[in-house]
Design a protein around this motif. Structure first.
Motif, PDB file in Angstrom:
ATOM      1  N   ARG A   1       0.827  -1.205   0.000  1.00 16.63           N
ATOM      2  CA  ARG A   1       0.000   0.000   0.000  1.00 16.63           C
ATOM      3  C   ARG A   1       0.865   1.260   0.000  1.00 16.63           C
ATOM      4  O   ARG A   1       0.582   2.215  -0.728  1.00 16.63           O
ATOM      5  CB  ARG A   1      -0.927  -0.009   1.217  1.00 16.63           C
TER       6      ARG A   1
ATOM      7  N   GLN B   1      -6.600   3.216  -1.388  1.00 20.75           N
ATOM      8  CA  GLN B   1      -6.104   1.857  -1.164  1.00 20.75           C
ATOM      9  C   GLN B   1      -5.210   1.757   0.065  1.00 20.75           C
ATOM     10  O   GLN B   1      -4.910   0.654   0.528  1.00 20.75           O
ATOM     11  CB  GLN B   1      -5.358   1.363  -2.411  1.00 20.75           C
TER      12      GLN B   1
ATOM     13  N   ALA C   1     -10.865  -0.890   0.612  1.00 15.11           N
ATOM     14  CA  ALA C   1     -10.958  -1.597  -0.669  1.00 15.11           C
ATOM     15  C   ALA C   1     -10.822  -3.090  -0.438  1.00 15.11           C
ATOM     16  O   ALA C   1     -10.193  -3.534   0.524  1.00 15.11           O
ATOM     17  CB  ALA C   1      -9.861  -1.103  -1.621  1.00 15.11           C
TER      18      ALA C   1
ATOM     19  N   LEU D   1      -6.897  -5.046  -4.768  1.00 11.81           N
ATOM     20  CA  LEU D   1      -5.561  -4.514  -4.523  1.00 11.81           C
ATOM     21  C   LEU D   1      -4.481  -5.488  -4.972  1.00 11.81           C
ATOM     22  O   LEU D   1      -3.435  -5.066  -5.475  1.00 11.81           O
ATOM     23  CB  LEU D   1      -5.399  -4.187  -3.039  1.00 11.81           C
TER      24      LEU D   1
ATOM     25  N   ASP E   1     -15.087   0.258  -5.425  1.00 13.87           N
ATOM     26  CA  ASP E   1     -13.777  -0.170  -5.916  1.00 13.87           C
ATOM     27  C   ASP E   1     -13.636   0.054  -7.413  1.00 13.87           C
ATOM     28  O   ASP E   1     -12.564   0.424  -7.903  1.00 13.87           O
ATOM     29  CB  ASP E   1     -13.559  -1.649  -5.589  1.00 13.87           C
TER      30      ASP E   1
ATOM     31  N   ILE F   1     -10.646   2.551  -7.901  1.00 13.07           N
ATOM     32  CA  ILE F   1      -9.442   1.788  -8.253  1.00 13.07           C
ATOM     33  C   ILE F   1      -9.388   1.538  -9.753  1.00 13.07           C
ATOM     34  O   ILE F   1      -8.462   1.976 -10.450  1.00 13.07           O
ATOM     35  CB  ILE F   1      -9.387   0.450  -7.493  1.00 13.07           C
TER      36      ILE F   1
END
Length: 261
Positions: A8, A69, A75, A80, A135, A139
């Motif tokens: 992360r 994230q 998330a 991820l 998400d 993302i």
């Protein structure tokens, strides 16, 4: 398996590298600006300068993604794991591209921008479990926008370098331009048909229209080809959107299931 904090932090740091390099480039600290770099070989095909304003949107999306994230639990770990390291690689490559362009390392720019695009396209193509809307928005969408822009930027960058290095003959330049645009469009069609990332073709459409604006008087054949590709991608996007969002479609995005108490 929980995504480790190291990943992360690396993703957030990579976003900082990409955004920080753009600020350094704007101050002239990295040497040539992207426009000055492109001027050495953009006689074959180029996009109108306004098109590069899309980087503001892309950088904002990357920063939001990097922060989102970072916090465990915000998330889903599956998302991820799918995008974390590839996105970090792509963002670092973006920053490195600005350094290479500033130093006029032409062939290095080709490799770096292609690497940045490929690093994101591969996870976009990976089959995924149904994801939460949050998400998908925070993302997948920022990374799909980046991947889409890098797709057309890669072929324009390659055409620029090939022209600057003397590989493009003047009498064949229009065909080189059309060929470069065709490659970008073909990659976009492939990704759009295989991925649920509906944001991916939007920067390509934006860039193709910008090519038309820049080349309509200089290379009208290439300019109209760019328009044709943009219209085709737009129509394909409408069809794909209807398919992905269709109720009960196996491709549809649905909210994550709520765990039993």
């Amino acid at each position: 398996m929980t995504v480790p904090m190291l990943q992360r932090l690396c993703v957030l740091a990579a976003a900082g590298v990409a955004i920080g390099a753009s600020f350094l480039q704007a101050t002239g600290a990295l040497g040539l600006t992207p426009a000055e770099f492109a001027n050495t070989g953009d006689s074959t095909v180029k996009a109108a300068s306004y098109a590069f304003a899309i980087w503001g949107l892309i950088y904002a999306g990357l920063l939001i993604y990097g922060i989102y994230q970072l916090v465990p639990g915000w998330a889903e770990d599956a998302m991820l794991r799918r995008f974390g390291w590839p996105s970090a690689l792509s963002m670092v490559a973006i920053g490195a591209w600005l350094v290479a362009a500033g130093a006029d390392w032409r062939w290095a720019t080709v490799g770096l921008i292609a690497l940045a695009a490929l690093a994101l396209i591969v996870p976009l193509l990976s089959s995924s479990a149904r994801m939460r809307f949050r998400d998908a928005l925070l993302i997948q969408t920022p990374l799909a926008l980046l991947a889409g822009w890098l797709t057309i930027a890669t072929v324009l960058n390659a055409a620029t370098v090939l022209t600057a290095e003397g590989f493009v003959a003047d009498d064949l330049a229009t065909w080189w331009a059309i060929g470069a645009l065709a490659i970008a469009a073909a990659v976009a069609v492939f990704v759009l048909l295989r991925s649920d990332a509906l944001a991916y073709p939007l920067p390509l459409i934006w860039g193709l229209i910008a090519v038309f604006v820049a080349e309509r008087d200089h290379r009208p054949e290439a300019a109209w080809f760019a328009v044709g590709c943009a219209l085709f991608l737009a129509a394909l996007l409408v069809w794909r959107t209807a398919r992905v969002l269709k109720p009960n479609s196996r491709d549809a995005l649905t909210p994550a299931s709520t765990p039993a108490p």
